[in-house]
Design an enzyme around this catalytic site. Structure first.
Site, short mmCIF file in Angstrom:
data_model
loop_
_atom_site.label_atom_id
_atom_site.label_comp_id
_atom_site.label_asym_id
_atom_site.label_seq_id
_atom_site.Cartn_x
_atom_site.Cartn_y
_atom_site.Cartn_z
N TYR A 101 -45.17 -51.20 -17.80
CA TYR A 101 -43.79 -50.73 -17.60
C TYR A 101 -43.17 -50.61 -18.99
O TYR A 101 -43.86 -50.41 -19.99
CB TYR A 101 -43.10 -51.76 -16.67
N LYS A 170 -42.73 -47.05 -11.71
CA LYS A 170 -41.59 -47.65 -10.98
C LYS A 170 -42.06 -48.14 -9.62
O LYS A 170 -41.61 -49.17 -9.12
CB LYS A 170 -40.48 -46.61 -10.82
N GLY A 299 -23.98 -41.26 -20.20
CA GLY A 299 -24.88 -40.48 -19.35
C GLY A 299 -25.07 -41.19 -18.02
O GLY A 299 -24.16 -41.90 -17.55
N ASN A 417 -33.86 -47.83 -23.92
CA ASN A 417 -35.31 -48.06 -23.92
C ASN A 417 -36.02 -46.83 -24.47
O ASN A 417 -35.46 -45.75 -24.41
CB ASN A 417 -35.80 -48.29 -22.48
#
Ligand code: NAD
Ligand code: LMR
Ligand code: MN
Length: 571
Positions: A101, A170, A299, A417
């Site tokens: 991940y 995910k 955003g 990230n």
């Protein structure tokens, strides 16, 4: 330990069984099973336990030198044997989650076409839109589908348009941390092209080499997909991941009333950040309503966080919506979002938070009339600074020390990230504030050294993976046809209630990832109970049974017993 829980009746034999990752046990097939399924001559002699297999796989994992090779190793393990893959990662959660991940998966997605070996999930290609139902059913017929994770890959983490990717990672996290049965999940890529010129120029690019389809054609394509999900799997949760900001918000609004849809970047991030902030204001002995909050990067994540915290101020602190809106100062690429900006620079979801231009008379601005972060911080003296801008290093020493002048314990969350995009390295933020900042980041970071010999400060990992698997499992457990704001807030409250800083203000603002399965379980129970309270659970059992049902429904990586049955499961 290998434990047997249930018996499955399988119609698969021989190589078909060995090559099916859902059922394959490799060397852990028992001697009996080897006889029954035609495997005796196909396997070496000795039968292993899952623990033994995990030990061997761990040594192989460690022999891979860097993170990306570890990622490809685990990926191929997943193609071979799900129980071993999830069992291994569950035994080494802290070490391996960052590999499958964030942050490593970001690099793996960027190199997807070059690392490509075998496909996973469902690819729906724009040029084949007329065959979409056929392709969808080909992948799902005869299966129970509880969860669909879909991406169009336009805004992958902070690394932008990657054409294909993210939904499988995910989805794996739903299983690993949420206990969702992996055979009941479907990871979907809507391949509508890419505007990433490097990919379009790359002969090895495996996606559809075409400019992104936009506008009406895009909307119709996505709608066709959503209607298929609703038609064939009306109870499943539909999770949207890493869509471009305008589509993300619009899709959520379009389908929220008619199906259990969830946008992770907006709602999952909003929820985990709310939980971290609830803990932080507990440490500073203040309330959400007491804060002045600067959000840098308006955003999907920034706006989702803003609205989630605003709603919590209204719900928990009794502010009116208008009063709560005034607590926020949003900045995007044109600086502070204020009323003098041209309207095309203000997204609809930001309208509630536009600052009146007059308020900024006398504050420095550039020749385009834009007000930058440092001047906002000097003027507002925020108590909370949240970064989701993808701009590495944007929280400079000036910004942080100025903030510290106005806040004894500045709350600083750098959420972009992967790790290299963080707005401020938490180590620096800690040093520049003399160890007084309350910190969280989106990717994992090591603890920060504290002055005066105090114990290291653990940086909370404020990543939506700490909450979305629980939100999702809670919704699908009670077959709720909606994911409501109240369900999400219930999840965030439960998460905050488990934060270490609640007991010790010098400890982390969120629970550690090594207890993420437990934490997500608790979140799932809270979410499902809330769905009952709202009358939108659609199961034959009652609210009081939620915890028991949640326990029973968990998928665990253990080997179960198989019997051959020609009418049994054949996929
Ligand atoms: N920690 C988490 O759980 C989590 C969740 C979601 C997103 N994120 C991270 O947050 C970042 C943003 O993700 P998103 O989905 O909101 O992407 P997004 O593209 O929707 O939003 C990024 C925003 O930052 C703005 N921006 C760009 N340059 C800027 C600048 N110089 N100053 C101010 N704003 C600027 C963009 O205009 C855009 O509005 C990514 O790095 C992503 O990985 C983290
Ligand atoms: O994927 C993550 O690590 C969190 C988040 O959804 C993101 O887009 O960065
Ligand atoms: Mn995301």
């Amino acid at each position: 330990m290998t434990s047997t829980r249930r018996t499955h009746r399988l119609a698969l034999r021989g190589n078909e069984l060995l090559h099916n990752p859902r059922w394959n046990k490799g060397t852990a097939f028992t001697i009996e099973e080897r006889k029954e399924f035609g495997l005796r001559g196909r396997l070496p002699s000795r039968a292993n336990t899952l623990d033994e297999q995990c030990g061997r796989a761990y040594a192989q994992f460690q022999s891979r030198g860097d993170a990306i090779h570890k990622n490809t190793f685990l990926h191929s393990l997943k193609e071979q044997n799900w129980v071993l893959y999830y069992g291994l990662i569950a035994r080494n959660l802290k070490e391996m989650t960052p590999i499958i991940y964030t942050p490593t998966q970001g690099d793996a997605i960027a190199q997807y076409s070059h690392l490509f070996r075998r496909s996973e999930g469902l690819f729906l290609h724009f040029p084949d839109k007329d065959k979409m139902e056929e392709d969808y059913l080909e992948q799902t017929k005869g299966r129970t589908i509880d969860l669909v994770v879909v991406t169009d890959s336009e805004a992958i983490l902070g690394i932008g348009d990657q054409g294909v990717g993210i939904s499988t990672a995910k989805s794996a996290i739903y299983t690993l941390l949420g206990g969702v049965n992996p055979s009941n999940t479907l990871a979907v890529v809507l391949d509508v092209g890419t505007d990433n010129q490097d990919l379009l120029n790359d002969k090895l690019y495996v996606g559809w080499p075409h400019k992104r389809v936009r506008g009406k054609e895009y909307d119709e394509f996505v709608d066709k997909f959503v209607q298929l999900v609703r038609k064939h799997h009306p109870h499943c949760l539909l999770h949207f991941e890493d869509f471009g900001v305008s589509n993300a918000q619009a899709l959520l609004e379009r389908y929220n009333d008619t199906h259990a849809v969830f946008n992770d970047d907006i709602q999952g991030t909003g929820a985990v950040t709310l939980a971290a902030l609830m803990t932080a204001v507990g440490v500073t002995k203040s309330t959400l309503a007491d804060q002045r909050i600067v959000v840098y990067g308006a955003g999907s994540a920034g706006l989702g966080i803003t609205r989630q915290i605003r709603d919590a101020m209204v719900q928990a602190d009794g502010l009116s919506v208008e009063e709560a809106n005034k607590r926020f100062y949003l900045l995007d690429r044109f600086g502070l979002i204020k009323s003098s900006l041209p309207s095309d620079q203000i997204r609809p979801a930001a309208h509630d938070f536009v600052r009146p231009a007059e308020e900024w008379d006398g504050v420095p601005q550039n020749n385009k009339g834009e007000t930058g972060l440092l001047d906002v911080v000097k003027t507002v003296r925020p108590t909370v600074l949240i970064g989701c801008s993808t701009q590495a290093g944007a929280f400079t020493k000036d910004v942080i020390t100025t903030m510290k002048e106005g806040a004894e314990r500045p709350i600083i969350f750098s959420l972009s990230n992967p790790s290299r995009l963080v707005e401020v390295d938490p180590k620096d933020a800690n040093d520049w504030t003399g160890g007084m900042a309350l910190l969280a980041t989106g990717s994992p970071f090591p603890p920060a050294k504290m002055p005066n010999g105090k114990k290291d400060y653990i940086i909370a990992e404020c990543n939506n993976a700490l909450i979305y698997p629980g939100l999702g499992y809670g919704a699908l457990l009670c077959k709720s046809r909606r994911m409501t704001d109240k369900m999400i807030i219930a999840g965030a409250q439960r998460l905050a209630s488990l934060a270490p800083a609640l007991k010790d203000p010098d400890d982390a603002l969120l629970p550690d990832f090594d207890v993420a399965p437990h934490v997500n379980f608790e979140i799932a129970v809270a979410v499902a109970e809330q769905a009952f309270d709202e009358g939108i659970a659609d199961v034959s059992w009652g609210k009081e049974e939620t915890r028991k049902k949640a326990e029973e429904g968990l998928w665990r990586p253990v080997y179960e017993e198989y019997k051959f049955d020609k009418d049994g499961v054949d996929w």
